[in-house]
Design an enzyme around this catalytic site. Sequence first.
Site, PDB file in Angstrom:
ATOM      1  N   HIS A 107       0.829  -1.202   0.000  1.00 33.90           N
ATOM      2  CA  HIS A 107       0.000   0.000   0.000  1.00 33.90           C
ATOM      3  C   HIS A 107       0.867   1.257   0.000  1.00 33.90           C
ATOM      4  CE1 HIS A 107       1.028  -0.549   4.241  1.00 33.90           C
ATOM      5  NE2 HIS A 107       0.700   0.726   4.444  1.00 33.90           N
ATOM      6  N   ASP A 109       0.459   4.981   1.848  1.00 31.03           N
ATOM      7  CA  ASP A 109      -0.302   5.421   3.015  1.00 31.03           C
ATOM      8  C   ASP A 109      -1.458   6.349   2.654  1.00 31.03           C
ATOM      9  OD1 ASP A 109       1.170   4.001   4.906  1.00 31.03           O
ATOM     10  OD2 ASP A 109       2.641   5.612   5.160  1.00 31.03           O
ATOM     11  N   HIS A 263       4.697   0.137   0.213  1.00 31.19           N
ATOM     12  CA  HIS A 263       5.454  -0.661   1.186  1.00 31.19           C
ATOM     13  C   HIS A 263       4.566  -1.744   1.782  1.00 31.19           C
ATOM     14  CE1 HIS A 263       3.597   2.627   3.474  1.00 31.19           C
ATOM     15  NE2 HIS A 263       3.595   1.814   4.523  1.00 31.19           N
ATOM     16  N   ARG A 278       4.661   6.013  13.698  1.00 33.51           N
ATOM     17  CA  ARG A 278       4.752   6.714  12.405  1.00 33.51           C
ATOM     18  C   ARG A 278       4.168   8.112  12.495  1.00 33.51           C
ATOM     19  NH1 ARG A 278       0.914   4.399   8.001  1.00 33.51           N
ATOM     20  NH2 ARG A 278      -0.432   6.096   8.723  1.00 33.51           N
TER      21      ARG A 278
END
Length: 302
Positions: A107, A109, A263, A278
């Site tokens: 995906h 983000d 990623h 994150r």
Amino acid sequence: MADLLIKKPVSELIDVIPLAGRIGAQINGVELSSHLNPEVLNQIRQSLLEHKVIFFRNQEHLTDQEQEKFAELLGQPISHPTVPVAEGSTYIFELDSRHDGRADVWHTDVTFVSNYPKISILRAVTTPHRGGDTTWANTEAAYDELPEPLKLLANQLRAIHTNDFDYGGFRPSASDEVVKRHQKIFASTVYEAEHPLVRVHPETGKRTLILGQFFKRFVGLTAKESNKLFEIFQDRITKPENTIRWTWKDGDVAIWDNRATQHLAVNDYGNALRIMRRVTLAGDVPVDIDGKASRQIKPSTS
């Protein structure tokens, strides 16, 4: 005597080591903080644009608050649209394996919003002794390598992305409790955005592909037709030549250009504890090669 000492040039303080042929570099000699030398920060920015994802070891000094302050040097931190921030933080999105924080599907983000994040900054808090790597793919290289007929097709396609996807379909082993938690939190508000398959990067001018887990269908095509085309382009993105795999240690930091990468977190560590934190930075609204912008469909902007 001290006045006669010659300072080492800033450029020599940063050691950039490319890690793979098309993506990824490790940067040594930098302690990330909110007080970075402007020249060092500029080199980090340039390395990020060139290598798409950059890695820093030995950043154990970073706290949640200092991670957020450092992030502000690269842009405006934003919180996740639906998932509450980590306790005691302002923007941090926590991935905790105890609460099914395993992003083990390719995906980019938050592509279910029209102005999805431009950069993500991920810090390893607790890592498994074995497993738990993350892999990134270069969506710019994937576009560049498309044969001309596929480029012509890609340039015309637009796609709907959503956070309201079949979680059980992606994770068939997930318990009913986990699936319900996903619906209650992650998809508590349904988002849909329309993006071009091919966007023009606002800083490099390069063309990149927007696909991944949050893809729903291509505009004007059936679900069956969309899925077939999705597989063609998604397979091009994630072919091994376009990827880099990073083995985490506690205190590592990865920064990636979310406009030019996908990623996946490798889910191979069983019941071991894995906690990552994150921060994402506000992005612009993508435009296609003709300048037509992405748009938000749900929630309605009217």
